[in-house]
Scaffold this motif. Structure first.
Motif, PDB file in Angstrom:
ATOM      1  N   SER A 124     -33.938 -15.718  -7.462  1.00 29.38           N
ATOM      2  CA  SER A 124     -32.678 -15.300  -8.067  1.00 29.38           C
ATOM      3  C   SER A 124     -32.737 -13.917  -8.702  1.00 29.38           C
ATOM      4  O   SER A 124     -31.742 -13.439  -9.231  1.00 29.38           O
ATOM      5  N   ARG A 125     -33.881 -13.273  -8.672  1.00 30.73           N
ATOM      6  CA  ARG A 125     -34.001 -11.948  -9.265  1.00 30.73           C
ATOM      7  C   ARG A 125     -34.860 -11.074  -8.364  1.00 30.73           C
ATOM      8  O   ARG A 125     -35.461 -11.535  -7.398  1.00 30.73           O
ATOM      9  N   LYS A 126     -34.936  -9.796  -8.691  1.00 31.56           N
ATOM     10  CA  LYS A 126     -35.621  -8.845  -7.816  1.00 31.56           C
ATOM     11  C   LYS A 126     -37.098  -9.157  -7.666  1.00 31.56           C
ATOM     12  O   LYS A 126     -37.655  -9.100  -6.574  1.00 31.56           O
ATOM     13  N   ASP A 127     -37.796  -9.482  -8.759  1.00 30.09           N
ATOM     14  CA  ASP A 127     -39.241  -9.675  -8.714  1.00 30.09           C
ATOM     15  C   ASP A 127     -39.624 -11.116  -9.047  1.00 30.09           C
ATOM     16  O   ASP A 127     -40.560 -11.383  -9.805  1.00 30.09           O
ATOM     17  N   THR A 128     -38.883 -12.060  -8.481  1.00 31.07           N
ATOM     18  CA  THR A 128     -39.137 -13.472  -8.766  1.00 31.07           C
ATOM     19  C   THR A 128     -40.560 -13.864  -8.413  1.00 31.07           C
ATOM     20  O   THR A 128     -41.227 -14.597  -9.155  1.00 31.07           O
ATOM     21  N   LEU A 129     -41.058 -13.384  -7.293  1.00 29.86           N
ATOM     22  CA  LEU A 129     -42.381 -13.794  -6.821  1.00 29.86           C
ATOM     23  C   LEU A 129     -43.472 -13.463  -7.839  1.00 29.86           C
ATOM     24  O   LEU A 129     -44.422 -14.240  -8.014  1.00 29.86           O
ATOM     25  N   LEU A 130     -43.354 -12.326  -8.524  1.00 26.11           N
ATOM     26  CA  LEU A 130     -44.390 -11.909  -9.464  1.00 26.11           C
ATOM     27  C   LEU A 130     -44.190 -12.508 -10.854  1.00 26.11           C
ATOM     28  O   LEU A 130     -45.063 -12.350 -11.728  1.00 26.11           O
ATOM     29  N   ASN A 131     -43.068 -13.194 -11.057  1.00 27.71           N
ATOM     30  CA  ASN A 131     -42.777 -13.701 -12.394  1.00 27.71           C
ATOM     31  C   ASN A 131     -42.560 -15.210 -12.415  1.00 27.71           C
ATOM     32  O   ASN A 131     -41.816 -15.728 -13.242  1.00 27.71           O
ATOM     33  N   CYS A 132     -43.196 -15.915 -11.499  1.00 28.81           N
ATOM     34  CA  CYS A 132     -43.059 -17.377 -11.463  1.00 28.81           C
ATOM     35  C   CYS A 132     -44.387 -18.066 -11.778  1.00 28.81           C
ATOM     36  O   CYS A 132     -44.585 -19.231 -11.434  1.00 28.81           O
ATOM     37  N   GLU A 133     -45.303 -17.308 -12.432  1.00 32.81           N
ATOM     38  CA  GLU A 133     -46.564 -17.860 -12.937  1.00 32.81           C
ATOM     39  C   GLU A 133     -47.427 -18.469 -11.835  1.00 32.81           C
ATOM     40  O   GLU A 133     -48.035 -19.521 -12.003  1.00 32.81           O
ATOM     41  N   LEU A 134     -47.478 -17.781 -10.694  1.00 30.14           N
ATOM     42  CA  LEU A 134     -48.377 -18.222  -9.634  1.00 30.14           C
ATOM     43  C   LEU A 134     -49.769 -17.630  -9.852  1.00 30.14           C
ATOM     44  O   LEU A 134     -49.932 -16.542 -10.425  1.00 30.14           O
ATOM     45  N   ASN A 135     -50.763 -18.348  -9.371  1.00 30.46           N
ATOM     46  CA  ASN A 135     -52.139 -17.896  -9.441  1.00 30.46           C
ATOM     47  C   ASN A 135     -52.279 -16.576  -8.673  1.00 30.46           C
ATOM     48  O   ASN A 135     -51.723 -16.422  -7.593  1.00 30.46           O
ATOM     49  N   PRO A 136     -53.005 -15.583  -9.219  1.00 30.35           N
ATOM     50  CA  PRO A 136     -53.180 -14.301  -8.499  1.00 30.35           C
ATOM     51  C   PRO A 136     -53.730 -14.479  -7.088  1.00 30.35           C
ATOM     52  O   PRO A 136     -53.339 -13.743  -6.168  1.00 30.35           O
ATOM     53  N   GLU A 137     -54.629 -15.460  -6.915  1.00 32.66           N
ATOM     54  CA  GLU A 137     -55.169 -15.720  -5.573  1.00 32.66           C
ATOM     55  C   GLU A 137     -54.063 -16.193  -4.638  1.00 32.66           C
ATOM     56  O   GLU A 137     -54.001 -15.800  -3.465  1.00 32.66           O
ATOM     57  N   THR A 138     -53.173 -17.021  -5.162  1.00 31.82           N
ATOM     58  CA  THR A 138     -52.045 -17.505  -4.351  1.00 31.82           C
ATOM     59  C   THR A 138     -51.125 -16.349  -3.966  1.00 31.82           C
ATOM     60  O   THR A 138     -50.674 -16.253  -2.818  1.00 31.82           O
ATOM     61  N   LEU A 139     -50.830 -15.477  -4.917  1.00 35.45           N
ATOM     62  CA  LEU A 139     -49.994 -14.307  -4.624  1.00 35.45           C
ATOM     63  C   LEU A 139     -50.610 -13.443  -3.533  1.00 35.45           C
ATOM     64  O   LEU A 139     -49.921 -12.944  -2.641  1.00 35.45           O
ATOM     65  N   GLN A 140     -51.921 -13.268  -3.605  1.00 37.58           N
ATOM     66  CA  GLN A 140     -52.599 -12.460  -2.597  1.00 37.58           C
ATOM     67  C   GLN A 140     -52.502 -13.114  -1.223  1.00 37.58           C
ATOM     68  O   GLN A 140     -52.271 -12.445  -0.213  1.00 37.58           O
ATOM     69  N   ARG A 141     -52.655 -14.441  -1.194  1.00 36.88           N
ATOM     70  CA  ARG A 141     -52.586 -15.153   0.082  1.00 36.88           C
ATOM     71  C   ARG A 141     -51.177 -15.056   0.687  1.00 36.88           C
ATOM     72  O   ARG A 141     -51.024 -14.923   1.897  1.00 36.88           O
ATOM     73  N   ILE A 142     -50.174 -15.139  -0.167  1.00 38.06           N
ATOM     74  CA  ILE A 142     -48.800 -15.038   0.328  1.00 38.06           C
ATOM     75  C   ILE A 142     -48.555 -13.667   0.958  1.00 38.06           C
ATOM     76  O   ILE A 142     -47.993 -13.546   2.054  1.00 38.06           O
ATOM     77  N   GLN A 143     -49.009 -12.618   0.272  1.00 33.30           N
ATOM     78  CA  GLN A 143     -48.812 -11.263   0.782  1.00 33.30           C
ATOM     79  C   GLN A 143     -49.535 -11.066   2.110  1.00 33.30           C
ATOM     80  O   GLN A 143     -48.974 -10.522   3.065  1.00 33.30           O
ATOM     81  N   GLU A 144     -50.783 -11.489   2.173  1.00 30.27           N
ATOM     82  CA  GLU A 144     -51.567 -11.319   3.399  1.00 30.27           C
ATOM     83  C   GLU A 144     -50.993 -12.151   4.541  1.00 30.27           C
ATOM     84  O   GLU A 144     -50.927 -11.696   5.692  1.00 30.27           O
ATOM     85  N   SER A 145     -50.561 -13.364   4.225  1.00 27.32           N
ATOM     86  CA  SER A 145     -50.025 -14.237   5.265  1.00 27.32           C
ATOM     87  C   SER A 145     -48.760 -13.632   5.873  1.00 27.32           C
ATOM     88  O   SER A 145     -48.549 -13.699   7.083  1.00 27.32           O
ATOM     89  N   ILE A 146     -47.937 -13.037   5.023  1.00 28.07           N
ATOM     90  CA  ILE A 146     -46.688 -12.445   5.514  1.00 28.07           C
ATOM     91  C   ILE A 146     -46.948 -11.176   6.325  1.00 28.07           C
ATOM     92  O   ILE A 146     -46.392 -10.984   7.413  1.00 28.07           O
ATOM     93  N   LEU A 147     -47.820 -10.295   5.811  1.00 27.15           N
ATOM     94  CA  LEU A 147     -48.000  -8.979   6.430  1.00 27.15           C
ATOM     95  C   LEU A 147     -48.985  -8.998   7.593  1.00 27.15           C
ATOM     96  O   LEU A 147     -48.821  -8.241   8.559  1.00 27.15           O
ATOM     97  N   TYR A 148     -50.009  -9.839   7.515  1.00 25.56           N
ATOM     98  CA  TYR A 148     -51.025  -9.831   8.570  1.00 25.56           C
ATOM     99  C   TYR A 148     -50.623 -10.677   9.775  1.00 25.56           C
ATOM    100  O   TYR A 148     -51.029 -10.383  10.900  1.00 25.56           O
ATOM    101  N   ASN A 149     -49.828 -11.717   9.543  1.00 28.26           N
ATOM    102  CA  ASN A 149     -49.424 -12.596  10.635  1.00 28.26           C
ATOM    103  C   ASN A 149     -47.940 -12.383  10.942  1.00 28.26           C
ATOM    104  O   ASN A 149     -47.096 -13.243  10.701  1.00 28.26           O
ATOM    105  N   CYS A 150     -47.616 -11.199  11.443  1.00 28.34           N
ATOM    106  CA  CYS A 150     -46.224 -10.900  11.784  1.00 28.34           C
ATOM    107  C   CYS A 150     -46.190  -9.889  12.925  1.00 28.34           C
ATOM    108  O   CYS A 150     -47.162  -9.175  13.176  1.00 28.34           O
ATOM    109  N   GLU A 151     -45.039  -9.856  13.597  1.00 33.26           N
ATOM    110  CA  GLU A 151     -44.848  -8.915  14.706  1.00 33.26           C
ATOM    111  C   GLU A 151     -43.992  -7.731  14.288  1.00 33.26           C
ATOM    112  O   GLU A 151     -43.741  -6.837  15.083  1.00 33.26           O
TER     113      GLU A 151
END
Length: 773
Positions: A124-151
């Motif tokens: 619901s906001r611009k930076d929701t992903l960074l402000n939802c109290e996720l583990n830093p390792e989880t945030l890193q995995r989300i970023q890599e999964s999106i950017l590395y496994n895409c066309e």
């Protein structure tokens, strides 16, 4: 006609006095032969002109202009015509099979919510992903999964970086960009590190990329992305706020509930997961020279040898195009069209989108036969079988369980989790039960469906080989363009019907007028010069005016034009006879009683060239006849039974207005200022007003004719005038159609023999279509 004229001359010469005036020449007691020979060249000239007028040379012009005009206007409506007969075929379509993403929806996906570390989060906001109290390792995995496994790729546009690719990948990348994550740099880190790729496949609905990630030396990370029902069963663990934990049965059930809840919003739900493999194990087990690393990775995923760790669920919102619900409602209620959506999405997502778009109603949403999984559909109808038709000798392709499909066809509106083959089964089944089908496609897997349909429409964003094989291209992937194509297709038939209605009415009227004129005056009240002008009006100008009429929404209310549909229906024939009958009545009154009504005195046998009174009488006849046809041309704008308002959309066609007002102006100039050529006399405003009034009466009479019962005209043998079935059985047409069919079969055979070479040769042609002016 020549025989009739000769008999009249014989009668007149027998009654002649001693001195007779023939064409202004006084003859003393002329013989019958002398009179006939004197008049014969004039009558032969008149007969030649009548023959020219009677031949509908404007019909080919009408068909050609209607097709060409439709092609040009369809391009403005975002439809690029590849095959010239495609607009005509669109007029017979009664079933539309379309996809969801980009056609029903806008194709502009945005992350609306996600489920990660056992908690649901709304974006619901611009930076929701960074402000939802996720583990830093989880945030890193989300970023890599999106950017590395895409066309997708990230390109510079003006002053910003823009993701370019399919809707899912670009939507996920935009989620990261909203958090000011430098995606343009991170995505480059995978270059040179990718070990293997398992590309997205419509059958398994997932993709995977194995690579050596920066900072994780000694391991190969496999990132997996795809549909929940495909990816979740492959996961053994899931990320939690602390450490990865095993997925218990109750948690799997919870994940399924989360998927359904997100799908009902409706969101396209994607699942992210990853697995790690030791570098030495990778080299030993996956770098197989026989099958290659890519196939080794795919085999390991299929066999479940990788214990994937579940990262999260991401729901993407794809808004429905604004015009789609109203277009679909109108098409279903007034257009005699069936709309069927074939989607690869979760069944709940497909159901909700179809409900919002108006494809299904609330009562149908719960019907298992209205919204089906493709797997259930395949099981019910079976596969494809071919048989040889004993009557025609042709190969017929149909479903194995044709009766089961007939039972489903009446209610089936949505296919979910469908593949290109499922779309092909649906199209084949509809064709088997006698439906005319248009289908949209974008990938090479859709070629079967496009070729099986009556009309294949390629998405503008689709592959070049699909665009090459399609009949039409939706340049903006919009569903509304599909409906407009059907409108233009039906409009072609309607415009041809309008022209034939006008042409036949004029022909019957002109022949009758000449016949009674010869009987009354021993000469035609409409001379050859005037006949040629009328011929120009009713052929060339009428063809330009009526063939360029744009379609009104009401055109969808008509039945689709099929092989058995006649352009000249009983309703059109009724309108032709009513208008012709009124024209005959008006002209009979003018011919037989016009001299008395107008108060003119002249001898009937006197030549019109030597009698101003007779010339004025004939000028009235000529002008009234002209305005009868002019107003009938306006009347011919509508051919439907309840189409009374012939002035609806009158100003929408500038060509029509130019013809109407241009011919009216020329008629005035011809009569007033070129009387020597037209053999007329100038008329005052009152006389012009009288002619226009008498001509306009055909509008009222034709309106009354619309409501007359068809039974009054059923006994008239209209087939003796024009038999459309005999025309279509013409040997020349059959030869032409066979040549077209053989050329198409030859190309299809070449395509099947070497589709890869053909696809390569078309890589640049697709770009040309997209850039067409």
């Amino acid at each position: 006609m020549l025989v009739v004229m000769t008999i009249i001359l014989l009668v007149r010469s027998d009654d002649a006095e001693e001195d007779v005036e023939v064409d202004g020449v006084k003859m003393h007691n002329p013989s019958v032969a002398t009179v006939i020979l004197t008049k014969l060249p004039q009558y032969i000239n008149l007969l030649v002109v009548i023959a020219v007028v009677s031949i509908p040379e404007g019909l080919p012009l009408t068909v050609g202009v209607a097709l060409a005009f439709s092609v040009l206007r369809m391009f403005k409506d975002k439809l690029l015509v590849k095959k010239l007969d495609a607009p005509e075929k669109m007029g017979g379509i009664d079933e539309i099979c379309c996809g969801k993403t980009g056609t029903i929806t806008e194709g502009k996906m945005k992350v609306a919510s996600f489920y990660c570390e056992q908690k649901s989060v709304k974006n619901s906001r611009k930076d929701t992903l960074l402000n939802c109290e996720l583990n830093p390792e989880t945030l890193q995995r989300i970023q890599e999964s999106i950017l590395y496994n895409c066309e997708a790729s990230i390109q510079m546009a003006d002053t910003t970086f823009v993701p370019v690719g399919n809707g899912i990948d670009t939507g996920l990348i935009r989620l990261l960009q909203e958090c000011d994550i430098p995606t343009q740099f991170m995505i480059k880190q995978k270059l040179g590190r990718i070990q293997a790729v398992s590309a997205f496949n419509p059958e398994n609905k997932r993709s995977a990329t194995a690579l050596s990630c920066k900072g994780r030396e000694g391991t190969v990370t496999v990132y997996l992305k795809g549909a929940p029902d495909t990816v979740i069963p492959l996961c053994s663990y899931m990320l939690t706020p602390q450490n990865p934990a095993a997925i218990e049965e109750d948690e799997r059930q919870n994940l399924q509930e989360k998927v359904i809840a997100m799908a009902q919003q409706p969101l396209k739900v994607m699942t992210l997961a990853y697995a790690e493999i030791d570098q030495s194990e990778w080299e030993q087990s996956y770098l197989n020279e026989e099958v290659g690393a890519n196939q080794s990775l795919e085999n390991a995923i299929q066999e479940g040898r990788l214990n994937f760790i579940f990262i999260g669920l991401i729901g993407l919102k794809d808004p429905i195009r604004l015009v789609v619900p109203s277009s679909i409602r109108y098409a279903q209620s007034s257009g005699n069209l069936g709309i069927r959506m074939v989607s690869g999405d979760h069944i709940e997502t497909a159901r909700k989108v179809a409900l919002q778009a108006g494809i299904i109603k609330a009562a149908e949403a719960a019907d298992p036969n209205s919204v089906m999984l493709a797997s259930e559909f395949r099981e019910a109808v079976g596969g494809i079988q071919s048989r040889r038709d004993e009557e025609t000798g042709q190969t017929v392709v149909e479903l194995e369980n044709r009766e089961a499909f007939k039972d489903l066809a009446g209610s089936l509106k949505v296919l979910a989790r469908a593949t290109a083959h499922d779309k092909y089964l649906l199209v084949t089944g509809l064709r088997t039960i006698g439906k005319n089908v248009s289908v949209t496609g974008d990938g090479i897997n859709d070629l079967e469906s496009l070729q099986a349909a009556n009309v294949g429409l390629a998405m503008g964003s689709g592959q070049s080989i699909v665009k090459h094989s399609a009949d039409l291209i939706l340049t903006n992937d919009n569903f509304e363009a599909n409906l407009k194509g059907i409108m233009w297709g039906r409009n072609i038939y309607q415009n041809i019907g309008k022209f034939l209605k006008f042409q036949i009415t004029v022909n019957l009227s002109i022949l009758f007028t000449i016949l009674i004129g010869v009987c009354m005056f021993a000469e035609s009240p409409i001379n050859p010069a005037q006949l040629l002008w009328i011929n120009l009006i009713m052929d060339t100008f009428a063809a330009l005016a009526l063939s360029t009429e744009p379609p009104l929404p009401a055109v969808l209310e008509q039945e689709p034009y099929k092989g058995s549909t006649k352009i000249l229906s009983k309703q059109v024939w009724k309108q032709i006879f009513v208008a012709s009958l009124w024209n005959m009545i008006v002209m009979s009154v003018l011919v037989f009683f016009g001299q008395s009504i107008l108060g003119l005195e002249y001898e009937l046998h006197t030549s019109v060239a030597h009698s101003e009174a007779k010339k004025r009488h004939f000028t009235y006849i000529f002008n009234v006849f002209f305005f009868l046809q002019l107003f009938n041309e306006i009347n011919c704008r509508k051919v439907g039974k309840m189409d009374f308002n012939v002035f609806e959309g009158f100003g929408h066609n500038p060509y029509y207005l130019l013809v109407i007002f241009g011919t009216s102006a020329f008629q005035f100039i011809l009569t007033q200022y070129f009387s020597v050529i037209a053999i007329t006399v100038p008329m005052d405003r009152n006389e012009w007003g009288a002619c226009i009034f008498m001509g306009s009466t055909v509008l009222l009479v034709s309106a009354i004719g619309h409501i007359l019962p068809d039974s009054l005209f059923e006994k008239i043998p209209v087939e003796k005038f024009i038999n459309e079935d005999d025309i279509m059985d013409n040997k020349v047409l059959k030869v032409w159609k066979n040549e077209q069919s053989s050329d198409s079969d030859k190309y299809q055979k070449e395509l099947e023999e070497d589709p890869k070479d053909d696809a390569k040769s078309l890589d640049h042609s697709g770009d040309k279509f997209e850039q067409a002016p």
